[in-house]
Design a protein around this motif. Structure first.
Motif, short mmCIF file in Angstrom:
data_model
loop_
_atom_site.label_atom_id
_atom_site.label_comp_id
_atom_site.label_asym_id
_atom_site.label_seq_id
_atom_site.Cartn_x
_atom_site.Cartn_y
_atom_site.Cartn_z
N ILE A 73 -1.14 3.00 -2.86
CA ILE A 73 -0.86 2.78 -4.28
C ILE A 73 -1.82 1.72 -4.78
O ILE A 73 -1.93 0.63 -4.19
CB ILE A 73 0.59 2.32 -4.51
N ARG A 74 -2.51 2.00 -5.84
CA ARG A 74 -3.45 1.05 -6.42
C ARG A 74 -2.74 0.22 -7.48
O ARG A 74 -2.17 0.76 -8.43
CB ARG A 74 -4.64 1.77 -7.04
N VAL A 75 -2.78 -1.08 -7.31
CA VAL A 75 -2.20 -2.02 -8.27
C VAL A 75 -3.35 -2.52 -9.15
O VAL A 75 -4.20 -3.28 -8.70
CB VAL A 75 -1.49 -3.19 -7.57
N GLN A 76 -3.34 -2.09 -10.40
CA GLN A 76 -4.44 -2.44 -11.30
C GLN A 76 -4.14 -3.74 -12.04
O GLN A 76 -3.07 -3.89 -12.65
CB GLN A 76 -4.66 -1.32 -12.32
N LEU A 77 -5.09 -4.66 -11.95
CA LEU A 77 -5.03 -5.92 -12.70
C LEU A 77 -3.68 -6.61 -12.50
O LEU A 77 -2.91 -6.82 -13.46
CB LEU A 77 -5.29 -5.68 -14.19
N GLY A 78 -3.39 -6.95 -11.24
CA GLY A 78 -2.20 -7.72 -10.96
C GLY A 78 -2.35 -9.16 -11.40
O GLY A 78 -3.17 -9.49 -12.26
N LYS A 79 -1.57 -10.05 -10.80
CA LYS A 79 -1.64 -11.45 -11.16
C LYS A 79 -3.02 -11.99 -10.83
O LYS A 79 -3.54 -11.77 -9.74
CB LYS A 79 -0.57 -12.24 -10.40
N GLY A 80 -3.63 -12.70 -11.79
CA GLY A 80 -4.99 -13.16 -11.62
C GLY A 80 -6.03 -12.11 -11.95
O GLY A 80 -7.22 -12.29 -11.66
N LYS A 81 -5.58 -10.98 -12.55
CA LYS A 81 -6.47 -9.87 -12.93
C LYS A 81 -7.27 -9.36 -11.73
O LYS A 81 -8.50 -9.23 -11.79
CB LYS A 81 -7.40 -10.29 -14.07
N LYS A 82 -6.55 -9.12 -10.63
CA LYS A 82 -7.17 -8.62 -9.42
C LYS A 82 -6.52 -7.29 -9.03
O LYS A 82 -5.30 -7.14 -9.14
CB LYS A 82 -7.01 -9.64 -8.28
N ASP A 83 -7.33 -6.36 -8.56
CA ASP A 83 -6.84 -5.09 -8.05
C ASP A 83 -6.59 -5.21 -6.55
O ASP A 83 -7.28 -5.95 -5.84
CB ASP A 83 -7.84 -3.97 -8.31
N ARG A 84 -5.61 -4.46 -6.07
CA ARG A 84 -5.34 -4.41 -4.63
C ARG A 84 -4.63 -3.10 -4.33
O ARG A 84 -4.24 -2.35 -5.24
CB ARG A 84 -4.47 -5.60 -4.18
N TYR A 85 -4.48 -2.81 -3.05
CA TYR A 85 -3.83 -1.59 -2.59
C TYR A 85 -2.64 -1.96 -1.72
O TYR A 85 -2.70 -2.91 -0.92
CB TYR A 85 -4.80 -0.72 -1.79
N VAL A 86 -1.55 -1.20 -1.85
CA VAL A 86 -0.37 -1.34 -1.01
C VAL A 86 -0.06 0.04 -0.43
O VAL A 86 -0.53 1.07 -0.93
CB VAL A 86 0.84 -1.89 -1.78
N MET A 87 0.77 0.05 0.63
CA MET A 87 1.06 1.32 1.28
C MET A 87 2.10 2.11 0.49
O MET A 87 2.92 1.55 -0.23
CB MET A 87 1.54 1.08 2.71
N LEU A 88 2.03 3.42 0.64
CA LEU A 88 2.97 4.35 0.03
C LEU A 88 3.92 4.85 1.10
O LEU A 88 3.51 5.54 2.04
CB LEU A 88 2.24 5.52 -0.63
N ARG A 105 -1.89 -12.40 7.67
CA ARG A 105 -3.07 -12.16 6.83
C ARG A 105 -2.96 -10.82 6.10
O ARG A 105 -3.35 -10.69 4.95
CB ARG A 105 -4.33 -12.19 7.70
N PHE A 106 -2.42 -9.83 6.79
CA PHE A 106 -2.24 -8.52 6.18
C PHE A 106 -1.17 -8.57 5.09
O PHE A 106 -1.30 -7.95 4.03
CB PHE A 106 -1.87 -7.50 7.24
N ILE A 107 -0.10 -9.35 5.35
CA ILE A 107 0.94 -9.51 4.34
C ILE A 107 0.39 -10.23 3.12
O ILE A 107 0.76 -9.93 1.97
CB ILE A 107 2.14 -10.27 4.95
N GLN A 108 -0.50 -11.18 3.32
CA GLN A 108 -1.12 -11.89 2.20
C GLN A 108 -1.88 -10.93 1.30
O GLN A 108 -1.82 -11.03 0.07
CB GLN A 108 -2.06 -12.97 2.73
N LYS A 109 -2.59 -9.97 1.87
CA LYS A 109 -3.33 -9.00 1.06
C LYS A 109 -2.37 -8.07 0.32
O LYS A 109 -2.63 -7.70 -0.84
CB LYS A 109 -4.27 -8.19 1.96
N LEU A 110 -1.27 -7.68 0.98
CA LEU A 110 -0.32 -6.79 0.31
C LEU A 110 0.36 -7.48 -0.87
O LEU A 110 0.58 -6.86 -1.92
CB LEU A 110 0.75 -6.32 1.31
N LEU A 111 0.67 -8.77 -0.72
CA LEU A 111 1.33 -9.50 -1.80
C LEU A 111 0.37 -9.96 -2.87
O LEU A 111 0.79 -10.33 -3.97
CB LEU A 111 2.07 -10.71 -1.23
N GLY A 112 -0.94 -9.99 -2.58
CA GLY A 112 -1.91 -10.43 -3.57
C GLY A 112 -1.97 -11.93 -3.73
O GLY A 112 -2.31 -12.43 -4.81
N HIS A 113 -1.65 -12.68 -2.65
CA HIS A 113 -1.70 -14.14 -2.71
C HIS A 113 -3.13 -14.62 -2.49
O HIS A 113 -3.84 -14.12 -1.61
CB HIS A 113 -0.79 -14.74 -1.63
#
Length: 449
Positions: free
Chosen positions: A200-215, A291-299
């Motif tokens: 799942i692509r999260v567009q422009l999350g907090k801090g206007k950053k994109d990231r991916y999470v699992m489906l 570290r992987f959880i940090q990427k999923l949460l967008g921290h």
């Protein structure tokens, strides 16, 4: 005889070269000064412009600089409240005025977060944009270090079972399966789902950053059912008012979570963000790399993610509580007295029948209906089970099953049918009849010979 040297004569080394100062750390340097000019300010407060014009120009500047919509809204509210309190010339606002206003907020019961947002708004608007330098030296207040509210896996399952609609069930599932923020879930679109790569692509999350999470695979059946209504166009959770191009508001999501919490009978202060806390904590407890959880949460900082390790360690500790040993040491049992719940509001004349013959899985069908203008409107799909003699479990279907009947009822009567007190009353009545049915059932035990 002493030698006289003129004071204005140049200083020379012994080899005749001119003398110069050392270029070390203590060498004299020209001071660097920052010059603030009134023409560089977004709003020149020395001209005493009207306050609505000041707020309008400050908001316009934030939008030009692409500040977040929520930040612009919060800053604007802080500016309006401050200008209503301040009655002096705008160009004479100083640190003492800011301190008095912040003290007024603290005495009024404002939290440290509210005071911090107010100070940031005044620093941005008055110092950064209006060049007043009235917040220099003021430090943001300290925040309380509170542990996040984390649900157990059984509580999350109870929350999902208590969801009254297909949309709410999918909403709670997405919150827990992805760990997204409530604003990020509200803006999810069908085009953000990559079913081939299960991302799942999260567009422009907090801090206007994109990231991916699992489906998660368990989301697919619910999404197929929702696909029949939306046809895979637009937002995953569209607005309830039917307007195209608008998503469900975060406030609606908060109400859906609260409704499910009440129906599930959970007393914790659960919010949509609690699913994010539970998502991270359960991943840490299962051994996932932080570290992987940090990427999923967008921290941005790992220190923010490490907060969940403290909660997980407290749960995984092997130290037993003294309460667990209390039963073996003392024969007396501790009984807690619960307050009697308030009587539920009347929903009108109803009909309730329990089928005495259980199904193959041991559940009894409950025929529930409500009278409306001389016609019995059915409320199908209710099942009752009795796993033990002193407990009756009631299974309520999704609200979509009752929608044809609820659509024909007034708004007040419909709200009463959806209240937790109504389901509690139905459970009590079904329990009485099940106990009566079980008590009148013939015994099949053999007589002793």
């Amino acid at each position: 005889m002493s030698r006289l040297v003129a004071t204005d004569a140049p200083r020379l080394y012994s080899n005749g070269q001119p003398w110069r100062n050392a270029r070390g750390r203590d060498a004299p340097r020209q001071a660097v000064e920052t010059e603030f000019k009134a023409e560089h300010a977004v709003v020149n407060l020395s001209t005493q412009p009207p306050i609505p014009l000041v707020v309008k120009r400050l908001v316009r500047e934030l939008r030009i600089r692409f500040y977040a919509v929520k930040t612009v809204k919060n800053y604007r509210s802080a500016w309006v409240r401050f200008f209503r309190w301040y009655r002096g010339p705008l160009d004479q606002i100083d640190q003492e005025d800011i301190r008095e206003y912040l003290e007024l907020l603290v005495n009024g019961g404002a939290s440290s977060s509210e005071v911090s947002v107010t100070l940031s708004a005044l620093r941005t608007g008055l110092d950064k944009l209006c060049l007043l330098r009235c917040t220099v030296g003021l430090v943001s207040p300290r925040k309380s270090n509170r542990s996040p509210v984390v649900m157990s896996k059984k509580e999350i399952q109870r929350m999902m079972e208590a969801a009254r609609t297909l949309r709410d069930k999918l909403l709670l599932s997405v919150l827990y399966a992805t760990g997204l923020r409530v604003s990020e879930v509200a803006r999810l679109q069908w085009t953000d789902f990559d079913f081939d790569r299960q991302q799942i692509r999260v567009q422009l999350g907090k801090g206007k950053k994109d990231r991916y999470v699992m489906l998660a695979d368990d989301l697919l059946p619910l999404m197929r059912q929702l696909w029949q209504h939306t046809k895979g166009i637009g937002y995953l959770f569209p607005s309830e008012d039917g307007r195209s191009g608008r998503h469900l508001s975060p406030r609606r999501i908060q109400r859906a979570v609260k409704r499910a919490r009440v129906l599930a009978g959970i007393n914790k202060a659960i919010t949509p963000h609690s699913f994010r806390h539970s998502f991270a904590t359960h991943l840490i407890e299962s051994g996932t790399d932080i570290r992987f959880i940090q990427k999923l949460l967008g921290h941005t900082n790992l220190e923010t993610t490490s907060l969940y390790t403290k909660v997980a360690q407290m749960k995984a500790t092997a130290v037993a509580s003294p309460l667990d040993r209390l039963g073996s040491e003392s024969p007396a049992s501790v009984q807690s007295s619960a307050r009697k719940p308030p009587s539920p509001p009347s929903v009108g004349r109803m009909r309730l029948e329990v089928d005495p013959n259980p199904n193959s899985n041991g559940s009894h069908a409950v025929n529930l209906g409500i009278w409306r203008d001389g016609e019995l409107l059915p409320l199908p799909g209710v099942l009752a089970t009795m796993p033990r003699p002193d407990w009756v479990s009631l299974q309520i279907p999704l609200q979509d099953t009752w929608e044809p009947t609820l659509r024909r009822l007034p708004a007040m009567q419909r709200e009463r049918l959806e209240s937790p007190q109504f389901f509690s009353l139905v459970q009590q009545e079904v329990a009485k009849r099940l106990v009566r049915i079980r008590g009148s059932a013939p015994s099949h035990s053999k007589k002793p010979q």
